[in-house]
Design an enzyme around this catalytic site. Structure first.
Site, mmCIF file in Angstrom:
data_model
loop_
_atom_site.group_PDB
_atom_site.id
_atom_site.type_symbol
_atom_site.label_atom_id
_atom_site.label_comp_id
_atom_site.label_asym_id
_atom_site.label_seq_id
_atom_site.Cartn_x
_atom_site.Cartn_y
_atom_site.Cartn_z
ATOM 1 N N ASP A 7 0.786 -1.147 -0.053
ATOM 2 C CA ASP A 7 -0.014 0.212 -0.111
ATOM 3 C C ASP A 7 1.058 1.099 -0.087
ATOM 4 O O ASP A 7 1.969 1.032 -0.279
ATOM 5 C CB ASP A 7 -1.219 0.070 1.186
ATOM 6 C CG ASP A 7 -0.357 0.313 2.303
ATOM 7 O OD1 ASP A 7 0.945 0.354 2.824
ATOM 8 O OD2 ASP A 7 -1.106 0.235 3.683
ATOM 9 N N CYS A 64 3.117 -2.999 4.084
ATOM 10 C CA CYS A 64 2.211 -2.016 4.453
ATOM 11 C C CYS A 64 3.009 -1.328 5.693
ATOM 12 O O CYS A 64 4.175 -1.622 6.145
ATOM 13 C CB CYS A 64 0.799 -2.357 4.828
ATOM 14 S SG CYS A 64 0.459 -3.270 6.293
ATOM 15 N N THR A 66 2.424 -1.271 9.007
ATOM 16 C CA THR A 66 2.800 -2.268 10.053
ATOM 17 C C THR A 66 3.208 -3.673 9.400
ATOM 18 O O THR A 66 3.973 -4.535 10.188
ATOM 19 C CB THR A 66 1.936 -2.230 11.174
ATOM 20 O OG1 THR A 66 0.851 -2.849 10.540
ATOM 21 C CG2 THR A 66 1.675 -1.074 11.558
ATOM 22 N N HIS A 97 9.855 -24.026 9.341
ATOM 23 C CA HIS A 97 8.632 -24.642 10.156
ATOM 24 C C HIS A 97 7.343 -24.623 9.525
ATOM 25 O O HIS A 97 6.616 -25.566 9.372
ATOM 26 C CB HIS A 97 8.481 -24.156 11.388
ATOM 27 C CG HIS A 97 9.780 -24.398 12.162
ATOM 28 N ND1 HIS A 97 9.661 -24.119 13.574
ATOM 29 C CD2 HIS A 97 11.037 -24.800 12.087
ATOM 30 C CE1 HIS A 97 10.852 -24.275 14.261
ATOM 31 N NE2 HIS A 97 11.961 -24.611 13.272
ATOM 32 N N HIS A 133 7.047 -30.994 10.998
ATOM 33 C CA HIS A 133 6.377 -29.767 10.542
ATOM 34 C C HIS A 133 5.457 -30.051 9.203
ATOM 35 O O HIS A 133 4.472 -29.295 9.043
ATOM 36 C CB HIS A 133 7.575 -29.032 9.808
ATOM 37 C CG HIS A 133 8.519 -28.515 11.098
ATOM 38 N ND1 HIS A 133 7.739 -27.686 12.033
ATOM 39 C CD2 HIS A 133 9.606 -28.562 11.185
ATOM 40 C CE1 HIS A 133 8.900 -27.450 12.904
ATOM 41 N NE2 HIS A 133 9.911 -28.004 12.480
#
Length: 147
Positions: A7, A64, A66, A97, A133
């Site tokens: 963004d 973005c 955060t 993992h 995993h």
């Protein structure tokens, strides 16, 4: 092929990442946005996720402010495992993992130097194929199918 999207809050970091991918000789497709003008991150999170699900791209990068909103959006798409990473340990762990297929970064919380180190770790680390995993991925897939 790597899908990349952001963004407006991630635009500047996306430019630095694309320059780094160019230096590494890695192919990518830019799904936007294309300026710092305000846009809605779900558009770009979905576009990158769709490119991975369709097989057009193998992995993705989302950015973005955060990294939270855009990764939450991508994770709404079945088959996507987007991981917001703030350090190299997380990037390595999510690949070995979780076989994460999208790296999410927060441009307002992770500087470009660290972001590129996280990116390189993410791109250069393979899934471990460790039976525990693999089992956990199968469990995630089963939960996804219940929805």
């Amino acid at each position: 092929m790597i899908a990349i999207g952001c963004d407006h809050g991630g635009y500047a970091l996306k430019q630095e990442i694309m320059a780094h991918l160019d230096k590494r000789g890695l192919e990518y497709k830019d799904f936007g946005c294309y300026s710092e003008e305000s846009v809605d991150y779900p558009i770009y999170g979905k576009a990158v996720a769709d490119a991975i699900i369709s097989g057009e791209c193998e992995r993705g990068i989302l950015i973005c402010g955060t990294g939270i909103g855009i990764s939450v959006t991508a994770n709404k798409i079945k088959g996507i495992r987007a991981a917001l990473c703030t350090d190299c340990f997380c990037a390595e762990a999510t690949r070995t993992h979780n076989d994460a297929n999208i790296l999410a970064l927060g441009a307002r919380v992770t500087g470009p130097g660290l972001a590129i180190k996280i990116l390189d770790t993410f791109l250069d680390t393979e899934f471990s194929n460790d039976p525990r995993h693999v089992r956990r991925l199968e469990m995630m897939h089963a939960i996804e199918m219940e929805q």
